[in-house]
Design a protein around this motif. Structure first.
Motif, short mmCIF file in Angstrom:
data_model
loop_
_atom_site.label_atom_id
_atom_site.label_comp_id
_atom_site.label_asym_id
_atom_site.label_seq_id
_atom_site.Cartn_x
_atom_site.Cartn_y
_atom_site.Cartn_z
N THR A 73 -26.06 -36.37 3.29
CA THR A 73 -25.41 -35.07 3.46
C THR A 73 -24.76 -34.58 2.18
N ALA A 74 -24.33 -35.49 1.31
CA ALA A 74 -23.69 -35.07 0.06
C ALA A 74 -24.71 -34.44 -0.86
N GLY A 75 -25.89 -35.02 -0.95
CA GLY A 75 -26.94 -34.46 -1.80
C GLY A 75 -26.56 -34.50 -3.26
N PRO A 76 -27.47 -34.07 -4.14
CA PRO A 76 -27.19 -34.08 -5.57
C PRO A 76 -26.23 -32.96 -5.95
N ALA A 77 -25.46 -33.20 -7.00
CA ALA A 77 -24.57 -32.16 -7.51
C ALA A 77 -25.41 -31.02 -8.08
N LEU A 78 -24.98 -29.81 -7.82
CA LEU A 78 -25.72 -28.65 -8.29
C LEU A 78 -25.10 -28.12 -9.57
N ALA A 79 -25.95 -27.78 -10.50
CA ALA A 79 -25.48 -27.20 -11.75
C ALA A 79 -25.06 -25.75 -11.51
N THR A 80 -24.08 -25.31 -12.25
CA THR A 80 -23.66 -23.92 -12.20
C THR A 80 -24.57 -23.12 -13.13
N LYS B 262 -30.32 -9.50 -30.85
CA LYS B 262 -30.70 -9.38 -29.44
C LYS B 262 -31.12 -10.74 -28.91
N THR B 263 -30.39 -11.20 -27.89
CA THR B 263 -30.67 -12.48 -27.26
C THR B 263 -30.62 -12.30 -25.74
N SER B 264 -31.26 -13.22 -25.04
CA SER B 264 -31.17 -13.26 -23.58
C SER B 264 -31.44 -14.69 -23.15
N GLY B 265 -31.16 -14.96 -21.89
CA GLY B 265 -31.46 -16.29 -21.39
C GLY B 265 -30.45 -16.79 -20.40
N SER B 266 -30.57 -18.08 -20.09
CA SER B 266 -29.70 -18.66 -19.08
C SER B 266 -29.38 -20.11 -19.44
N ILE B 267 -28.30 -20.58 -18.80
CA ILE B 267 -27.85 -21.97 -18.96
C ILE B 267 -27.51 -22.49 -17.57
N ASP B 268 -27.96 -23.69 -17.27
CA ASP B 268 -27.52 -24.42 -16.09
C ASP B 268 -26.63 -25.54 -16.62
N PHE B 269 -25.42 -25.64 -16.09
CA PHE B 269 -24.46 -26.57 -16.65
C PHE B 269 -23.75 -27.31 -15.53
N ASP B 270 -23.79 -28.62 -15.58
CA ASP B 270 -23.13 -29.47 -14.60
C ASP B 270 -22.17 -30.38 -15.37
N ARG B 271 -20.93 -29.95 -15.45
CA ARG B 271 -19.92 -30.71 -16.20
C ARG B 271 -19.71 -32.10 -15.64
N ALA B 272 -19.66 -32.22 -14.33
CA ALA B 272 -19.38 -33.52 -13.70
C ALA B 272 -20.50 -34.52 -14.00
N PHE C 124 -28.39 -32.56 -22.85
CA PHE C 124 -27.09 -32.35 -23.48
C PHE C 124 -26.50 -33.72 -23.80
N GLU C 125 -25.81 -33.81 -24.91
CA GLU C 125 -25.09 -35.02 -25.28
C GLU C 125 -23.60 -34.67 -25.27
N PHE C 126 -22.80 -35.51 -24.65
CA PHE C 126 -21.37 -35.24 -24.51
C PHE C 126 -20.54 -36.19 -25.34
N ASN C 127 -19.37 -35.72 -25.75
CA ASN C 127 -18.32 -36.54 -26.34
C ASN C 127 -17.13 -36.36 -25.41
N GLY C 128 -16.93 -37.32 -24.53
CA GLY C 128 -15.93 -37.13 -23.48
C GLY C 128 -16.43 -36.07 -22.52
N ASP C 129 -15.61 -35.04 -22.30
CA ASP C 129 -15.99 -33.94 -21.40
C ASP C 129 -16.59 -32.75 -22.13
N ARG C 130 -16.74 -32.85 -23.43
CA ARG C 130 -17.21 -31.71 -24.21
C ARG C 130 -18.66 -31.89 -24.65
N VAL C 131 -19.39 -30.80 -24.63
CA VAL C 131 -20.76 -30.82 -25.14
C VAL C 131 -20.69 -31.07 -26.64
#
Length: 186
Positions: free
Chosen positions: A12-19, A48-58, A105-112
């Motif tokens: 029921t918990a399922g995988p965490a979803l990225a924002t 001129k740029t466009s695009g998207s990011i999916d980000f799951d901090r946890a 993504f590579e993290f240092n602590g909680d930061r990208v």
């Protein structure tokens, strides 16, 4: 009984979803710097740029898909911009877009700290690592949404993408990329 309960929780918990975030083109620019025969540095940016990011901090994961309109190159000199858009360099008539795609993504602590991906330029795709010089998320008072972003730097050997103009005459192969990016939560 406990095992069945734990299994039910996992299902029921399922995988965490990225924002999901959308690139804010008002705060996103891709710039480059290249030495000019050892005397100065040529600089320009794409506006001129466009695009998207999916980000799951946890989960410390993310995906990036950034598209850059190469016809929007701006150096401060109309004559130089025309040259940059020509067949010697970005060949914007044939390749009006470059693209950076990443799912690591590579993290240092909680930061990208780094984003590992693939850059497509002049119809060729090759690896690119962008290192974060700063990264943050905040609640935008204007957009009324969470915004995440930062400043990133990387370097490429332009000849890997077939951009060989003046290399034999002493122009460097290495190009420094400086990326300012912000994206708003959808």
């Amino acid at each position: 009984m406990r095992l069945a309960y734990a299994a039910a929780l996992l299902v029921t918990a399922g995988p965490a979803l990225a924002t999901q975030y959308e690139i804010d083109h008002h705060h996103t620019y891709v710039a480059f710097e290249i030495g000019h025969f050892g005397t100065s540095t040529n600089r320009a940016q794409f506006e001129k740029t466009s695009g998207s990011i999916d980000f799951d901090r946890a989960a410390k994961k993310g995906k990036v898909d950034v598209r850059v309109d190469t016809t929007s190159v701006h150096s401060g000199s109309a004559e130089f911009d025309t040259h940059l858009q020509g067949t010697d360099l970005f060949n914007t008539a044939r390749y009006p877009e470059m693209r950076f795609v990443s799912d690591r993504f590579e993290f240092n602590g909680d930061r990208v700290a780094k984003v590992h991906g693939q850059l497509t330029l002049l119809g060729k795709t090759g690896p690119l690592v962008l290192s974060a010089t700063q990264f943050n998320c905040y609640q935008s008072p204007i957009l009324k949404s969470e915004v995440c972003g930062g400043d990133f730097e990387g370097s490429i050997d332009r000849t890997q993408w077939g951009m060989d103009y003046l290399v034999t005459m002493g122009m460097p192969k290495q190009v420094r990329l400086v990326v300012q990016i912000e994206a708003a939560k959808r």
